[in-house]
Design an enzyme around this catalytic site. Structure first.
Site, mmCIF file in Angstrom:
data_model
loop_
_atom_site.group_PDB
_atom_site.id
_atom_site.type_symbol
_atom_site.label_atom_id
_atom_site.label_comp_id
_atom_site.label_asym_id
_atom_site.label_seq_id
_atom_site.Cartn_x
_atom_site.Cartn_y
_atom_site.Cartn_z
ATOM 1 N N CYS A 194 46.067 30.065 43.600
ATOM 2 C CA CYS A 194 46.539 29.401 42.396
ATOM 3 C C CYS A 194 45.783 28.083 42.276
ATOM 4 O O CYS A 194 45.056 27.684 43.174
ATOM 5 C CB CYS A 194 48.029 29.113 42.487
ATOM 6 S SG CYS A 194 49.007 30.579 42.821
ATOM 7 N N ARG A 220 41.157 30.398 39.145
ATOM 8 C CA ARG A 220 41.877 30.592 40.406
ATOM 9 C C ARG A 220 43.082 31.518 40.257
ATOM 10 O O ARG A 220 43.694 31.914 41.258
ATOM 11 C CB ARG A 220 42.365 29.235 40.945
ATOM 12 C CG ARG A 220 41.244 28.272 41.247
ATOM 13 C CD ARG A 220 41.807 26.968 41.746
ATOM 14 N NE ARG A 220 42.432 27.129 43.041
ATOM 15 C CZ ARG A 220 41.802 27.007 44.195
ATOM 16 N NH1 ARG A 220 40.525 26.717 44.214
ATOM 17 N NH2 ARG A 220 42.451 27.173 45.325
ATOM 18 N N TRP A 278 48.281 32.929 40.375
ATOM 19 C CA TRP A 278 47.869 34.289 40.727
ATOM 20 C C TRP A 278 49.022 34.817 41.573
ATOM 21 O O TRP A 278 49.249 34.376 42.691
ATOM 22 C CB TRP A 278 46.567 34.259 41.526
ATOM 23 C CG TRP A 278 45.955 35.603 41.731
ATOM 24 C CD1 TRP A 278 45.147 36.274 40.865
ATOM 25 C CD2 TRP A 278 46.079 36.440 42.889
ATOM 26 N NE1 TRP A 278 44.773 37.483 41.417
ATOM 27 C CE2 TRP A 278 45.321 37.607 42.641
ATOM 28 C CE3 TRP A 278 46.751 36.316 44.103
ATOM 29 C CZ2 TRP A 278 45.220 38.641 43.565
ATOM 30 C CZ3 TRP A 278 46.657 37.351 45.019
ATOM 31 C CH2 TRP A 278 45.898 38.497 44.740
ATOM 32 N N ASN A 323 50.207 25.956 45.631
ATOM 33 C CA ASN A 323 49.157 26.954 45.851
ATOM 34 C C ASN A 323 49.242 27.363 47.315
ATOM 35 O O ASN A 323 49.149 26.518 48.198
ATOM 36 C CB ASN A 323 47.782 26.347 45.555
ATOM 37 C CG ASN A 323 46.649 27.261 46.014
ATOM 38 O OD1 ASN A 323 46.792 28.482 46.001
ATOM 39 N ND2 ASN A 323 45.540 26.675 46.408
ATOM 40 N N GLY A 324 49.438 28.659 47.575
ATOM 41 C CA GLY A 324 49.518 29.121 48.960
ATOM 42 C C GLY A 324 50.684 30.072 49.134
ATOM 43 O O GLY A 324 51.210 30.619 48.156
ATOM 44 N N GLU A 347 26.806 46.796 46.376
ATOM 45 C CA GLU A 347 27.136 45.642 45.540
ATOM 46 C C GLU A 347 27.091 46.013 44.058
ATOM 47 O O GLU A 347 27.952 45.595 43.277
ATOM 48 C CB GLU A 347 26.183 44.482 45.861
ATOM 49 C CG GLU A 347 26.327 43.257 44.988
ATOM 50 C CD GLU A 347 27.726 42.637 44.992
ATOM 51 O OE1 GLU A 347 28.562 43.001 45.844
ATOM 52 O OE2 GLU A 347 27.989 41.797 44.114
ATOM 53 N N LYS A 369 30.210 45.617 41.433
ATOM 54 C CA LYS A 369 30.133 44.846 40.184
ATOM 55 C C LYS A 369 30.615 45.690 39.010
ATOM 56 O O LYS A 369 31.373 45.231 38.164
ATOM 57 C CB LYS A 369 28.697 44.380 39.903
ATOM 58 C CG LYS A 369 28.195 43.217 40.684
ATOM 59 C CD LYS A 369 28.810 41.880 40.358
ATOM 60 C CE LYS A 369 30.033 41.628 41.166
ATOM 61 N NZ LYS A 369 29.914 41.100 42.499
ATOM 62 N N GLU A 397 34.403 46.154 39.208
ATOM 63 C CA GLU A 397 35.152 44.907 38.981
ATOM 64 C C GLU A 397 35.243 44.532 37.514
ATOM 65 O O GLU A 397 36.305 44.172 37.033
ATOM 66 C CB GLU A 397 34.452 43.743 39.710
ATOM 67 C CG GLU A 397 34.753 43.644 41.160
ATOM 68 C CD GLU A 397 34.164 42.373 41.751
ATOM 69 O OE1 GLU A 397 32.939 42.182 41.673
ATOM 70 O OE2 GLU A 397 34.932 41.566 42.288
ATOM 71 N N HIS A 408 26.571 65.496 51.771
ATOM 72 C CA HIS A 408 27.681 65.719 52.707
ATOM 73 C C HIS A 408 29.041 65.578 52.020
ATOM 74 O O HIS A 408 30.053 65.447 52.696
ATOM 75 C CB HIS A 408 27.566 64.752 53.893
ATOM 76 C CG HIS A 408 26.313 64.957 54.683
ATOM 77 N ND1 HIS A 408 26.089 66.070 55.457
ATOM 78 C CD2 HIS A 408 25.181 64.215 54.769
ATOM 79 C CE1 HIS A 408 24.884 65.996 56.005
ATOM 80 N NE2 HIS A 408 24.313 64.879 55.600
ATOM 81 N N LYS A 422 39.361 34.371 41.959
ATOM 82 C CA LYS A 422 38.089 33.889 42.511
ATOM 83 C C LYS A 422 38.208 33.575 43.995
ATOM 84 O O LYS A 422 37.285 33.817 44.753
ATOM 85 C CB LYS A 422 37.639 32.648 41.733
ATOM 86 C CG LYS A 422 36.236 32.168 42.081
ATOM 87 C CD LYS A 422 35.189 33.135 41.605
ATOM 88 C CE LYS A 422 33.779 32.714 41.963
ATOM 89 N NZ LYS A 422 32.843 33.848 41.895
HETATM 90 O O1 M6R Z 1 34.740 33.593 48.381
HETATM 91 P P1 M6R Z 1 34.383 34.778 49.214
HETATM 92 O O2 M6R Z 1 32.904 35.024 49.239
HETATM 93 O O3 M6R Z 1 34.941 34.715 50.588
HETATM 94 O O4 M6R Z 1 35.043 35.997 48.473
HETATM 95 C C1 M6R Z 1 34.995 37.274 49.016
HETATM 96 C C2 M6R Z 1 35.430 38.289 48.008
HETATM 97 O O5 M6R Z 1 36.754 38.085 47.623
HETATM 98 C C3 M6R Z 1 34.556 38.257 46.754
HETATM 99 O O6 M6R Z 1 33.214 38.445 47.081
HETATM 100 C C4 M6R Z 1 34.999 39.347 45.773
HETATM 101 O O7 M6R Z 1 34.656 40.598 46.262
HETATM 102 C C5 M6R Z 1 34.426 39.073 44.403
HETATM 103 N N1 M6R Z 1 35.333 39.541 43.429
HETATM 104 C C6 M6R Z 1 33.074 39.665 44.215
HETATM 105 O O8 M6R Z 1 32.644 39.750 42.920
#
Ligand code: M6R
Length: 671
Positions: free
Chosen positions: A2, A27, A124, A150-151, A536, A540, A543, A559, A666
């Protein structure tokens, strides 16, 4: 997970809080809220008891007379609930802060939000669904104390039970609300000293937190504290401010202050800040001067931060590479690393721990480090590493990669490694983030603020940095010579121009995106570093477009995953499963061509990422996304760019929220 912001001073707080929340929205965007001290509280009788409403006081159904009776003004809104139709007929979800701003404006005639001291929160959700009742700020029974958090409070259930037994009434399902009631309880026992009540309350909390608290009984004062969660403070001519992130503060001051775990700061409207340690004794915090630009947090003309950040990558790569190679001595320089030649000589194992995209950067790192430095490398998802019994010794070097520097699983992995005596190097983008306080050594990415929840520029920066570090380790072990390193480094310096070339030629990527935007699943295949580039690329796409995608090493396809290719695709293009194949110049290019043929002959639609001039691929694939030639070890840096853009265009065509994909945040500061 958050974001919190707090301001006290001489100007109206509402605009400062809303501006701060806009900067912190990345956040968490499930809900947002603010609480303000009423200016009238100073003149009124402050101890008039009152019961806070259990829902948003800005609810249009709530009569104005009730609003005026609240000792603190609180407005909360749940995000992403309203669909807006734009002038061109397109629709979008109304942003959470936009809704909150409108709610504030709606009160202008009945109960305008005025006051120069307040707190704000962007949520969040962890405990309790996203709703207005669960949105922060949370209040005590009297409605005179408001808290943003936050936490996670791990012992909240027990505390809630105890407080309920004492007669406290809870209005939300959150873990955070216990803090407000705990402080109320402590205030009652100490004659109403808010600072002392916060200190003694915090002593009872397990878990992690950054908190900002106001009370109607202490006008112009905010108490903040933190444990294992980010909090940055500053004072300026107009007052004092605190927030979860520099971005919400640097408009007012660039002299940033950090407090240690469980220490307290008391912000006054004069701008003065007092600091106390966990025992309540005065203490001196640490400071840092921030030089970054406020423009970093703005879109700079791009429709979304995701695209803006993709376009920043040439600059980011230039910055990562700059000054790492000493032309005189022909050596790579990692001055941050305090290890001697003797220390490095005894390193017999390297662990890379990370999550998500950072984990993918780690996979590329393994390939390069083992290839060049001949040190065994294990790459592990941090959430797994922390719960097993990995073989970590003082001869183990641990690289912890985290863009945010706040990811709880990665932080715990770092702690485990430190306890086992390993030297931990953190690779992060966030100056002053938690990981920088936990690791022995920090390599900063200097990619500047990344706002889009889905990572792009930080990933490329991670890969470039780890490429350099792999060569550095080989140099220290005399496995790569100066001229060899100079040659690779010279090629790395061409990467920014190559990325610019890809960014300037996107029509083939857009055409491919149009062709597969309606698919229900997509496969990504590659080999070697090409496979990790695919992991990756698939992440992307998932996501930001919500199109299901899976990535495999090319040799694995037969396989099992090949069963996903629908033979109907042989005759009906709309039934074709998109297969994104990374098939750049490499030792395994011919094997990849065989894999592509296997997929094509079963009805797949092939989108190939290939090296410019490779005509054979053009004969096989439905679409070819060409990238400039580079050596295999550097190819993830260029090959990732068309995959980022492919995901971006598909997401745009599918109408998703590109910068803030559903359910994501994030910084993942929960397990
Ligand atoms: O801040 P971090 O690199 O530790 O975050 C790790 C993952 O949460 C972050 O890479 C996540 O997979 C993103 N949504 C990638 O786009």
């Amino acid at each position: 997970m958050c974001g919190i912001v707090a301001y006290t001073g001489t100007t109206e707080a509402i605009e400062i809080l809303l501006a701060g929340l806009r900067r912190l929205e990345y956040r968490g965007y499930d809900s947002a809220g603010i609480a303000l001290q009423r200016p009238a509280d100073r003149a009124d009788t402050p101890n008039t008891p009152s019961t806070p409403s259990t829902s948003s006081v800005a609810d249009t159904a709530t009569p104005a007379s009730t609003l005026a009776a609240e000792p603190l003004q609180v407005v909360r809104r749940k995000g992403l609930t309203e669909l807006v139709t734009e002038a061109d007929g397109s629709t979008r979800n109304k942003g959470m802060i936009e809704q909150l701003t409108e709610a504030v404006a709606a009160l202008a005639d009945t109960d305008p939000l005025r006051g120069t001291c307040g707190i704000g929160h962007t949520r969040w959700a962890t405990h309790g669904i996203p709703s207005e009742d669960n949105a922060h700020p949370h209040r005590d029974c009297s409605g005179r104390i408001a808290v943003v958090h936050n936490g996670i409070i791990e012992n909240y259930a027990k505390l809630r039970q105890q407080l309920t037994a004492k007669g406290h009434h809870f209005a939300s399902q959150t873990d955070s609300e216990v803090i407000a009631h705990l402080i109320e309880e402590q205030c009652a026992g100490n004659g109403g000293n808010l600072r002392e009540a916060v200190r003694t309350s915090v002593a009872q909390l397990s878990g992690n937190f950054a908190l900002a608290i106001i009370s109607a009984d202490e006008p112009g004062t905010i108490v903040v504290t933190r444990n294992d969660m980010p909090l940055v403070l500053g004072s300026f001519e107009g007052g004092a401010i605190a927030a979860s992130d520099n971005a919400a503060i640097i408009e007012y001051t660039r002299d940033l202050i950090f407090i240690d775990d469980r220490c307290l700061a008391v912000l006054h409207e004069t701008g003065a800040i007092e600091y106390y340690d966990p025992a309540g004794e005065p203490y001196i915090p640490s400071g840092y001067h921030f030089d970054g630009s406020i423009e970093d947090a703005q879109k700079g003309g791009y429709p979304d931060f995701f695209l803006k950040e993709i376009h920043e990558q040439p600059r980011v790569i230039r910055d990562v590479i700059a000054n790492r190679f000493d032309l005189k001595t022909k050596t790579l320089v990692f001055d941050e690393l305090p290890l001697t030649d003797a220390d490095l000589a005894v390193i017999d194992r390297l662990y890379i721990v990370a999550c998500g995209t950072s984990y993918h950067a780690g996979l590329i790192g393994k390939y390069l480090i083992e290839n060049w430095a001949r040190i065994p490398v294990e790459v592990e998802v941090a959430s797994e590493f922390r719960y097993r019994n990995p073989i970590v010794t003082p001869n183990t070097l641990v690289l912890a990669i985290s863009q945010s520097g706040e990811t709880t699983d990665t932080l715990e992995a770092v702690r485990l490694a430190r306890r086992a005596g390993a030297h931990v190097v953190a690779i992060t983008n966030r100056v002053g983030s938690l990981i920088t306080q936990e690791a022995n050594t920090v390599f900063y990415l200097h990619a500047q603020l990344e706002v889009s929840v889905a990572a792009t520029k930080s990933f490329l920066a991670q890969v470039a940095l780890i490429t350099l570090f792999g060569m550095f380790l080989a140099q220290e072990r005399s496995l790569l010579t100066g001229p060899q390193i100079a040659e690779i480094y010279g090629e790395m310096k061409q990467l920014p121009d190559q990325i610019e070339h890809i960014l300037a030629n996107t029509s083939a990527i857009k055409t491919a995106a149009t062709a597969c935007k309606d698919a229900t699943t997509a496969l990504f295949i590659g080999r070697g570093v090409g496979a990790t580039t695919c992991y990756e690329g698939a992440l992307k796409l998932k996501e930001i477009s919500y199109l299901h995608a899976e990535a495999y090493a090319g040799g694995e396809i037969k396989h099992g995953p090949i069963a996903l290719i629908d033979p109907l695709g042989l005759n009906d293009p709309s039934a074709q499963t998109p297969v994104v194949a990374v098939v750049t110049q490499s030792t395994t290019r011919d094997k990849m061509i065989s894999n592509i043929e296997e997929m094509k002959s079963r009805g797949a639609q092939i989108i190939a990422v290939a090296t410019e001039g490779d005509r054979r691929i053009a004969e096989l694939a439905d679409f070819v996304l060409y990238i400039p030639p580079t050596r295999e070890c550097l190819s993830p840096i260029t090959a990732s760019v068309p995959l980022q853009l492919l995901a971006r265009y598909i997401a745009e065509m599918r109408g998703t929220n590109i910068d803030q994909p559903r359910n994501l945040a994030k910084s993942v500061t929960v397990e």
